[in-house]
Design an enzyme around this catalytic site. Structure first.
Site, PDB file in Angstrom:
ATOM      1  CD  GLU A 130       3.909   1.762   7.040  1.00  0.00           C
ATOM      2  OE1 GLU A 130       4.250   2.366   8.070  1.00  0.00           O
ATOM      3  OE2 GLU A 130       3.652   2.350   5.976  1.00  0.00           O
ATOM      4  CG  ASP A 164      -0.200  -0.005   2.551  1.00  0.00           C
ATOM      5  OD1 ASP A 164       0.842  -0.701   2.630  1.00  0.00           O
ATOM      6  OD2 ASP A 164      -0.630   0.663   3.492  1.00  0.00           O
TER       7      ASP A 164
HETATM    8 ZN   LIG Z   1       4.408   6.104   4.475  1.00  0.00          ZN
END
Ligand SMILES: [Zn+2]
Length: 366
Positions: free
Chosen positions: A67, A2
């Site tokens: 994350e 991501d």
């Molecule tokens: Zn970042």
């Protein structure tokens, strides 16, 4: 993997998801944070496999998909799996520190900051409800007025300054690269901590090292200029220094606001700071690679100002390093999570080399 979203597509030199590569740079969202690192690891692993390298130690590659939204579905579950398998890692390597030029005051050489822990993260929501009504008969104060006072009190009462052991270690490591009078001041870190902490607090970049920071970030309330607001709310983001906790942040807010009509609660996911960040036994392995790849670099320790996936793996590894040898100046630092994120081809090649050298070193570790 991501990445964070893009909210100003028109401000970009090339479309943020086009993956444009020109003579000098690879452009796009994720070019630094964090696709370059993932791809550099794959390149290095493929090279090593082709060359027949057989590491003496097991290497786990763990790539999360969430994350930027706290990693609870990715890293948290992978860490759990490792924990169940009783994996005890010697070294944990993740994103965080880079090599900066012209950023650290009074240091002329590039500075590699290998982060060895991270600050905690909490956003506090303050809210006030009221009956509303016409603004011609407001009473003594409105929901907006009460909320504004609460935010001002929090802003006016920052957390106390504190020189943590990792900050002392950071100063000790860069001291030899610094000119006077800073060099003398840094030498006082162990004997006159409060004085040094005050000096560091003079700039936002270094203030983050010595206190839990307070940032009111959002405020809203009311619907019309001549209508009393029924609701007002504000959000304050805290980055928590080791030694403080998420609970301390809430307690602090309630204490300084001193107004029972203001409700104070956590918003979204919070994370605790690393309990006691310090350079681990294999820190020098990464530090040596930095020195080898960028000769003359000053290597020091630091703490990631935000949350990374590493916090889930922290207890599994003897040494934690958040670092990549990407060289950035102050303008470059604004590009990640910002506009025109890019990595130079030189940096990308160095990142591959770094990972490859690391695999080679691991092949010879006892
Ligand atoms: Zn970042």
């Amino acid at each position: 993997m991501d990445v964070v979203p893009v909210d100003d597509v028109d401000g970009w030199t090339y479309p943020p998801f086009a993956g444009k590569v020109d003579d000098r740079f690879i452009w796009g969202r994720g070019a630094i944070d964090d696709k370059s690192r993932v791809l550099a690891i794959f390149e290095a692993v493929e090279q090593a496999l082709r060359d027949g390298v057989r590491p003496a130690r097991t290497v786990y590659l763990a790539f999360g998909h969430d994350e930027e939204i706290f990693g609870t579905g990715g890293a948290a579950r992978m860490a759990q799996r490792l924990r169940e398998s009783e994996v005890r890692a010697r070294l944990l390597l993740d994103e965080g520190g880079v090599i900066t030029t012209g950023v650290a005051d009074g240091i002329d050489v590039p500075v590699a900051t290998i982060m060895v822990g991270e600050k905690g993260f909490a956003t506090v929501r303050l809210s006030v409800s009221d009956v509303g009504g016409h603004s011609s008969m407001p009473g003594r104060e409105t929901a907006v007025g009460r909320l504004a006072r609460a935010v001002a009190r929090i802003q006016d009462h920052p957390f106390p300054l504190r020189l943590t052991p990792v900050a002392v270690d950071m100063l000790r490591r860069v001291r030899e690269f610094v000119s006077e009078p800073r060099r003398t001041l840094m030498g006082l870190a162990t004997t006159a901590g409060p004085l040094v902490a005050r000096a560091l607090a003079a700039r936002p970049q270094t203030e983050a090292l010595v206190r839990t920071t307070t940032a009111p970030t959002m405020i809203r309330g009311g619907v019309k200029p001549n209508v009393l607001p029924q609701r007002a709310e504000a959000f304050v983001n805290f980055r928590i220094l080791s030694g403080d906790s998420v609970a301390d942040v809430l307690t602090h807010c309630r204490k300084v606001v001193r107004d029972k009509t203001v409700s104070i609660e956590l918003d979204g996911t919070a994370s605790e700071p690393s309990p006691d960040p310090a350079a681990g036994p294999d820190f020098e392995l990464i530090a040596d690679l930095a020195r080898e790849l960028v000769p003359g670099v000053a290597v020091t320790v630091g703490v990631v100002p935000g949350a990374t996936d590493s916090r889930f793996y922290d207890d599994l590894a003897a040494t934690r390093c958040n670092f990549a040898p990407i060289v950035m100046d102050a303008a470059d630092l604004e590009r990640f999570h910002g506009t025109d994120e890019r990595i130079s081809r030189v940096d990308y090649a160095r990142l591959i080399r770094f990972n490859r050298l690391l695999i080679d070193r691991l092949a010879h570790l006892g």
